[in-house]
Scaffold this motif. Sequence first.
Motif, mmCIF file in Angstrom:
data_model
loop_
_atom_site.group_PDB
_atom_site.id
_atom_site.type_symbol
_atom_site.label_atom_id
_atom_site.label_comp_id
_atom_site.label_asym_id
_atom_site.label_seq_id
_atom_site.Cartn_x
_atom_site.Cartn_y
_atom_site.Cartn_z
ATOM 1 N N UNK A 95 0.499 -3.933 9.570
ATOM 2 C CA UNK A 95 -0.660 -3.379 10.270
ATOM 3 C C UNK A 95 -0.835 -4.077 11.613
ATOM 4 N N UNK A 96 -0.822 -3.305 12.694
ATOM 5 C CA UNK A 96 -0.995 -3.832 14.048
ATOM 6 C C UNK A 96 -2.303 -3.298 14.616
ATOM 7 N N UNK A 97 -3.138 -4.179 15.156
ATOM 8 C CA UNK A 97 -4.460 -3.774 15.615
ATOM 9 C C UNK A 97 -4.458 -3.437 17.108
ATOM 10 N N UNK A 98 -5.217 -2.411 17.457
ATOM 11 C CA UNK A 98 -5.435 -2.009 18.845
ATOM 12 C C UNK A 98 -6.915 -1.660 19.019
ATOM 13 N N UNK A 129 -10.247 -5.322 10.102
ATOM 14 C CA UNK A 129 -8.850 -4.920 9.928
ATOM 15 C C UNK A 129 -8.507 -4.692 8.460
ATOM 16 N N UNK A 130 -8.875 -5.646 7.588
ATOM 17 C CA UNK A 130 -8.472 -5.428 6.193
ATOM 18 C C UNK A 130 -9.272 -4.299 5.544
ATOM 19 N N UNK A 131 -10.492 -4.048 6.009
ATOM 20 C CA UNK A 131 -11.236 -2.888 5.512
ATOM 21 C C UNK A 131 -10.534 -1.590 5.915
ATOM 22 N N UNK A 132 -10.136 -1.515 7.199
ATOM 23 C CA UNK A 132 -9.445 -0.325 7.695
ATOM 24 C C UNK A 132 -8.096 -0.151 7.016
ATOM 25 N N UNK A 133 -7.363 -1.256 6.858
ATOM 26 C CA UNK A 133 -6.032 -1.179 6.263
ATOM 27 C C UNK A 133 -6.088 -0.673 4.827
ATOM 28 N N UNK A 148 -0.852 -7.571 6.231
ATOM 29 C CA UNK A 148 -2.006 -7.768 7.099
ATOM 30 C C UNK A 148 -2.045 -9.221 7.554
ATOM 31 N N UNK A 149 -2.092 -9.427 8.859
ATOM 32 C CA UNK A 149 -2.228 -10.788 9.382
ATOM 33 C C UNK A 149 -3.646 -11.286 9.169
ATOM 34 N N UNK A 162 -13.892 -12.427 -2.499
ATOM 35 C CA UNK A 162 -14.865 -11.465 -3.030
ATOM 36 C C UNK A 162 -14.923 -10.206 -2.161
ATOM 37 N N UNK A 163 -14.860 -10.395 -0.837
ATOM 38 C CA UNK A 163 -14.923 -9.251 0.082
ATOM 39 C C UNK A 163 -13.690 -8.372 -0.071
ATOM 40 N N UNK A 164 -12.532 -8.993 -0.186
ATOM 41 C CA UNK A 164 -11.295 -8.224 -0.349
ATOM 42 C C UNK A 164 -11.301 -7.476 -1.683
#
Length: 212
Positions: A95-98, A129-133, A148-149, A162-164
């Motif tokens: 996953x690359x973020x923009x 990012x991890x929510x979107x991924x 995911x970085x 817990x969030x993940x």
Amino acid sequence: KKTHLGCSIGLTSIDSRVSHASLHLMHAEIALYVAKARGRNIIHVYDPKDSDTVELKTAISITQKVRKAILENRIELYFQPIYNMSQNCICYYEALVRIRTRDGLLLGPEHFICALESAGDMPLLDHCIFNLAIEHLATYPELEKIAINISAQTFKDEHLVDKIQATLRRHNVPAEKITFELTESASLIDVIATQDVIADLHALGCKFSIDD
């Protein structure tokens, strides 16, 4: 048992050159961050021409823009295939973020990652990012597995696991589909804490790899 306390102080002069109290508070806060960045337990007086001050003001400005981008759903993920030559197949997607600007331009991480790290606000972006991924995994099953970085700052969040877990449950995505990539330097900042978080995420089913 002795307790050792430390103190970093940011100072600013209150004079007629600044018209709003909020600016005085902002200058004092910037001076405080500079004091911490220079080794802590020191007093730093706000100086608009100081190089660290200029850098921090820039970082804060970029952080504010990233916050707006998150609120306005302008964070985008692109998935780069990682190919296994020996098996002649795609192992997973990274996953690359923009960030999409309001003008429609696409900004790569070189425009905002360093600023977020300087301001201590990487968790803000990492959580997004991890929510979107994970949401993309639920929407596009052909992704199968993604990497995911994750930053050292986010890794120190005691509520990270817990969030993940909550996000995985919300989108009904198996944890086995995710590999978290942690930089080598980040993993060495607090080895014991790193081991604990990795163990907890492994217990969920997530995988880990060391980047850089």
